[in-house]
Design an enzyme around this catalytic site. Structure first.
Site, PDB file in Angstrom:
ATOM      1  N   CYS A  50      -4.812  -4.642  -0.648  1.00 42.90           N
ATOM      2  CA  CYS A  50      -4.843  -3.217  -0.980  1.00 42.90           C
ATOM      3  C   CYS A  50      -5.825  -2.921  -2.107  1.00 42.90           C
ATOM      4  O   CYS A  50      -6.342  -3.817  -2.758  1.00 42.90           O
ATOM      5  CB  CYS A  50      -3.447  -2.745  -1.384  1.00 42.90           C
ATOM      6  SG  CYS A  50      -2.240  -2.796  -0.037  1.00 42.90           S
TER       7      CYS A  50
ATOM      8  N   HIS B  75      -3.085   2.442  -3.837  1.00 41.07           N
ATOM      9  CA  HIS B  75      -1.834   2.704  -4.566  1.00 41.07           C
ATOM     10  C   HIS B  75      -2.018   2.468  -6.058  1.00 41.07           C
ATOM     11  O   HIS B  75      -3.040   1.942  -6.516  1.00 41.07           O
ATOM     12  CB  HIS B  75      -0.707   1.822  -4.012  1.00 41.07           C
ATOM     13  CG  HIS B  75      -0.968   0.350  -4.158  1.00 41.07           C
ATOM     14  ND1 HIS B  75      -0.812  -0.328  -5.342  1.00 41.07           N
ATOM     15  CD2 HIS B  75      -1.383  -0.575  -3.250  1.00 41.07           C
ATOM     16  CE1 HIS B  75      -1.115  -1.612  -5.164  1.00 41.07           C
ATOM     17  NE2 HIS B  75      -1.463  -1.783  -3.900  1.00 41.07           N
TER      18      HIS B  75
END
Length: 202
Positions: free
Chosen positions: A178, A162
């Site tokens: 992440c 992301h």
């Protein structure tokens, strides 16, 4: 001794004595500042930074994938870099990334993109809430969202590639698991990757 000589001598004595007094005061202050305070121990020395510039370079997809069906994404945790190859080999991209804070938050292996979201919302995982109970339960899309402008959801629950609005995180160990990119880079990757694109974290 002539009066003038006495005055000069006295003036010299005063100046020398004043300088010595000022010097001793400064030394005392310096010693106090450097004294060890058991209630405020000195900070731990920071570990040396491992430079990874030489590792941030183009790679071939062949050592990592059998084919480029649906395209391929390789995330190199150690060099903090994300590589993308299109299915026809016509496009190759190399982006700097943020990576997980610690080994226990790091997952390695093969998965794939299972969902693409522009303007993602965010909610902390149960483990994040345990570690950080003060965090909000939900953050809608926008400038405060930790997922930035775009997100590629992976086959592993809670794992994503992301963007981020906090550009200081890129190139660092700064995430809870992440992989983060600059917003302009995730927008570019978002336009290239598709649901089904292969992903390998090494």
């Amino acid at each position: 001794m002539p009066r003038n000589s006495f005055e000069v001598f006295s003036r010299r004595q005063f100046l020398a004595g004043g300088a010595a007094l000022i010097g001793s005061s400064a030394l005392a202050q310096s010693d106090d500042e450097q004294a060890f305070d058991p209630l405020r121990p000195p900070p731990e020395p920071e570990p040396p930074v491992q430079r990874n510039i030489s590792a941030f370079r183009a790679k071939s997809w062949r050592p990592y994938f059998d084919n480029l069906r649906n395209g391929a994404i390789l995330v190199d945790i150690d060099s903090r870099a994300l590589h993308y190859w299109s299915a026809n080999e016509g496009t190759y991209k190399l982006f700097p990334s943020s990576v997980p804070l610690s080994d226990d938050l790091t997952r390695r292996g093969r998965t794939q993109v299972v969902r693409k979201v522009e303007g993602p919302s965010w909610a902390p995982t149960p483990n994040m809430r345990k570690r950080n109970p003060e965090w909000p339960a939900y953050i809608p899309p926008g400038p405060d969202n930790p997922l930035g402008t775009h997100a590629l959801y992976l086959g592993w629950k809670y794992y994503r590639i992301h963007g981020t609005h906090d550009t200081r995180k890129i190139g660092r160990k700064s995430s809870n698991g992440c992989i983060g990119l600059y917003n302009e880079h995730i927008a570019e990757l978002f336009s290239l990757a598709k649901v089904g694109t292969q992903v390998l974290l090494i």
